[in-house]
Enzyme design. Structure first.
Site, PDB file in Angstrom:
ATOM      1  N   HIS A  41       1.064  -1.388  -0.213  1.00  0.00           N
ATOM      2  CA  HIS A  41       0.296  -0.038  -0.029  1.00  0.00           C
ATOM      3  C   HIS A  41       0.742   0.899   0.147  1.00  0.00           C
ATOM      4  O   HIS A  41       0.919   2.233   0.928  1.00  0.00           O
ATOM      5  CB  HIS A  41      -0.804  -0.115   1.614  1.00  0.00           C
ATOM      6  CG  HIS A  41      -1.824  -0.999   1.197  1.00  0.00           C
ATOM      7  ND1 HIS A  41      -2.267  -2.488   2.004  1.00  0.00           N
ATOM      8  CD2 HIS A  41      -2.811  -1.435  -0.079  1.00  0.00           C
ATOM      9  CE1 HIS A  41      -3.024  -2.848   1.284  1.00  0.00           C
ATOM     10  NE2 HIS A  41      -3.837  -2.394   0.725  1.00  0.00           N
ATOM     11  N   HIS A  74       1.533 -11.072   1.542  1.00  0.00           N
ATOM     12  CA  HIS A  74       0.104 -11.285   2.305  1.00  0.00           C
ATOM     13  C   HIS A  74      -0.326 -12.960   2.470  1.00  0.00           C
ATOM     14  O   HIS A  74      -1.129 -13.477   3.212  1.00  0.00           O
ATOM     15  CB  HIS A  74      -1.150 -10.669   2.573  1.00  0.00           C
ATOM     16  CG  HIS A  74      -0.948  -9.121   2.701  1.00  0.00           C
ATOM     17  ND1 HIS A  74      -0.609  -8.585   3.504  1.00  0.00           N
ATOM     18  CD2 HIS A  74      -1.249  -8.039   1.428  1.00  0.00           C
ATOM     19  CE1 HIS A  74      -0.573  -7.394   3.384  1.00  0.00           C
ATOM     20  NE2 HIS A  74      -1.029  -6.966   2.015  1.00  0.00           N
ATOM     21  N   CYS A  96       5.564 -13.663   2.643  1.00  0.00           N
ATOM     22  CA  CYS A  96       6.382 -14.349   3.377  1.00  0.00           C
ATOM     23  C   CYS A  96       6.156 -15.398   4.668  1.00  0.00           C
ATOM     24  O   CYS A  96       5.534 -16.457   4.527  1.00  0.00           O
ATOM     25  CB  CYS A  96       5.886 -13.178   5.160  1.00  0.00           C
ATOM     26  SG  CYS A  96       6.869 -12.627   6.795  1.00  0.00           S
ATOM     27  N   HIS A 124      -8.822  -8.085   6.225  1.00  0.00           N
ATOM     28  CA  HIS A 124      -7.685  -8.252   5.998  1.00  0.00           C
ATOM     29  C   HIS A 124      -7.131 -10.035   5.208  1.00  0.00           C
ATOM     30  O   HIS A 124      -7.187 -10.627   5.121  1.00  0.00           O
ATOM     31  CB  HIS A 124      -6.110  -8.134   7.215  1.00  0.00           C
ATOM     32  CG  HIS A 124      -4.885  -7.983   6.713  1.00  0.00           C
ATOM     33  ND1 HIS A 124      -4.119  -8.603   6.052  1.00  0.00           N
ATOM     34  CD2 HIS A 124      -4.716  -6.471   7.207  1.00  0.00           C
ATOM     35  CE1 HIS A 124      -3.161  -7.843   6.486  1.00  0.00           C
ATOM     36  NE2 HIS A 124      -3.247  -6.044   6.556  1.00  0.00           N
ATOM     37  N   GLU A 126      -4.205 -10.912   4.835  1.00  0.00           N
ATOM     38  CA  GLU A 126      -3.665 -11.916   5.187  1.00  0.00           C
ATOM     39  C   GLU A 126      -4.438 -12.753   5.688  1.00  0.00           C
ATOM     40  O   GLU A 126      -4.671 -14.500   5.572  1.00  0.00           O
ATOM     41  CB  GLU A 126      -2.427 -11.304   6.218  1.00  0.00           C
ATOM     42  CG  GLU A 126      -2.196 -12.330   6.853  1.00  0.00           C
ATOM     43  CD  GLU A 126      -1.217 -11.823   8.395  1.00  0.00           C
ATOM     44  OE1 GLU A 126      -0.420 -11.279   7.931  1.00  0.00           O
ATOM     45  OE2 GLU A 126      -1.014 -12.916   9.548  1.00  0.00           O
ATOM     46  N   CYS A 191       4.240 -10.862  14.373  1.00  0.00           N
ATOM     47  CA  CYS A 191       5.336 -11.160  14.054  1.00  0.00           C
ATOM     48  C   CYS A 191       6.121 -10.649  15.006  1.00  0.00           C
ATOM     49  O   CYS A 191       5.230  -9.487  14.829  1.00  0.00           O
ATOM     50  CB  CYS A 191       5.196 -11.105  12.627  1.00  0.00           C
ATOM     51  SG  CYS A 191       6.739 -10.161  11.690  1.00  0.00           S
ATOM     52  N   SER A 220      -2.341   2.069   8.447  1.00  0.00           N
ATOM     53  CA  SER A 220      -2.330   1.761   9.663  1.00  0.00           C
ATOM     54  C   SER A 220      -1.307   2.199  10.427  1.00  0.00           C
ATOM     55  O   SER A 220      -1.140   2.060  11.477  1.00  0.00           O
ATOM     56  CB  SER A 220      -3.946   0.966   9.883  1.00  0.00           C
ATOM     57  OG  SER A 220      -2.700  -0.153   9.672  1.00  0.00           O
ATOM     58  N   ASN A 221      -0.428   1.016   9.818  1.00  0.00           N
ATOM     59  CA  ASN A 221       0.602   0.376  10.861  1.00  0.00           C
ATOM     60  C   ASN A 221       1.915   2.679  10.657  1.00  0.00           C
ATOM     61  O   ASN A 221       2.408   2.326  12.111  1.00  0.00           O
ATOM     62  CB  ASN A 221       1.398  -0.090  10.802  1.00  0.00           C
ATOM     63  CG  ASN A 221       1.890  -0.412   9.365  1.00  0.00           C
ATOM     64  OD1 ASN A 221       3.339   0.693   9.207  1.00  0.00           O
ATOM     65  ND2 ASN A 221       1.659  -0.096   8.269  1.00  0.00           N
ATOM     66  N   SER A 262       5.682  -0.132   4.538  1.00  0.00           N
ATOM     67  CA  SER A 262       5.141  -0.312   3.547  1.00  0.00           C
ATOM     68  C   SER A 262       6.052   1.157   2.325  1.00  0.00           C
ATOM     69  O   SER A 262       5.932   1.231   1.548  1.00  0.00           O
ATOM     70  CB  SER A 262       3.324  -0.160   2.673  1.00  0.00           C
ATOM     71  OG  SER A 262       2.983  -0.536   2.908  1.00  0.00           O
TER      72      SER A 262
HETATM   73 FE1  F3S Z   1       6.306 -10.977   7.432  1.00  0.00          FE
HETATM   74 FE2  F3S Z   1       6.343 -10.223   9.412  1.00  0.00          FE
HETATM   75 FE3  F3S Z   1       6.662  -7.993   7.282  1.00  0.00          FE
HETATM   76  S1  F3S Z   1       5.012 -11.407   8.708  1.00  0.00           S
HETATM   77  S2  F3S Z   1       5.291  -9.697   6.363  1.00  0.00           S
HETATM   78  S3  F3S Z   1       8.376  -9.919   8.277  1.00  0.00           S
HETATM   79  S4  F3S Z   1       5.428  -7.562   9.374  1.00  0.00           S
END
Ligand code: F3S
EC number: 1.17.7.4
Length: 278
Positions: A41, A74, A96, A124, A126, A191, A220-221, A262
């Site tokens: 994004h 995702h 990932c 979402h 993912e 994560c 959002s992050n 991102s």
């Molecule tokens: Fe993977 Fe964690 Fe980034 S799950 S995509 S390393 S936020």
């Protein structure tokens, strides 16, 4: 001269960086490359890839047979892989590895007749992808209230979390689930990348005179990073260097920089070098 410091964790996480590198290699070496959904994004980054020939599609029907389709970090559900095989589409799998691990857990336990519970946001991508590894039959819970929707007629349950889930919320939910259900396996699959970025932003914002947070206005992050930093110091949220009024920084001596997950490195570097020239 203005001193500039970048947070120890900022910008792309491991999984996004890996996916973006894989995608770049594809568009450099091949024509007819698609990505199933936007890679990330960040409109500047997406444009850079589109200029190189990448086409963003929303379903495999939009891809030519025998073309190459990138799966973004995702991840996606099992059916997409099956559909691609039928259509002769080559999948470039940039899921990932941390997300892949969740999909594997869900697939294994689903096949052993566990009811899957995903702690996360049902809309979402993912979570939609993970649910696709248990025939879209998971119960998805985002908060404590959602626990009322858990069916109680299963013998065993398996709980996983969306990688970016808030740890406090996850812990509250699992504490309650432990009391509610008799046989339940928990996998805390959150994560650490998001947490590390937030912690680093918090620490840096305590050190500097002003913070610049780089990232999409709707990310959002990134908004979360802005919120954390502005609790300690004056904070500006920008998408690129064009949004930054450099004159405003002249009165400060120490500038801190962080960026959402991102935000590509080249956008961060542009900001840093412009500030350093002041
Ligand atoms: Fe993977 Fe964690 Fe980034 S799950 S995509 S390393 S936020």
């Amino acid at each position: 001269m203005l001193k500039v410091k970048i947070a120890s964790y900022a910008g792309f996480c491991f999984g996004v960086e890996r996916a973006m590198n894989m995608a770049w290699k594809e568009v450099e070496e091949n024509s007819d490359v698609y990505s199933l959904g936007p890679l990330i994004h960040n409109k500047q980054a997406v444009k850079k890839y589109e200029d190189k020939g990448l086409k963003v599609i929303n379903s495999l029907d939009e891809a030519e047979n025998k073309s190459r389709v990138i799966i973004r970090s995702h991840g996606v559900g099992l059916k997409i892989y099956e559909e691609a095989k039928e259509k002769g589409i080559k999948i470039i799998d940039a899921t990932c590895p941390f997300v892949k691990k969740i999909q594997d857990i869900v697939y294994k336990y689903y096949n052993e007749e566990y009811k899957i519970i995903i702690v996360g946001d049902y809309s979402h991508p993912e979570v939609i992808g993970i649910n696709g590894w248990c025939n879209n039959e998971a119960v998805i819970v985002k908060n404590i209230e959602d626990l009322d929707n858990i069916p109680r007629n299963y013998k065993k349950y398996c709980v996983v979390a969306q990688t970016t889930m808030n740890l406090n919320v996850y812990e509250k939910i699992t504490e309650k689930l432990e009391k509610m259900l008799e046989c339940v396996e928990f996998y805390n699959t959150i994560c650490s990348a998001t947490r590390e970025r937030q912690k680093a932003a918090k620490e840096l914002s305590r050190e500097v005179d002003v913070m610049i947070v780089i990232g999409g206005k709707h990310s959002s992050n990134t908004q979360k990073l802005v919120q954390i930093c502005s609790e300690n110091v004056i904070t500006y949220h920008i998408e690129t260097i064009d949004d930054l009024d450099l004159n405003k920084l002249k009165k400060y001596s120490f500038v801190g920089i962080t960026a959402g997950a991102s935000t590509p490195k080249w956008i961060i570097e542009e900001v840093v070098s412009s500030i350093e020239k002041l």
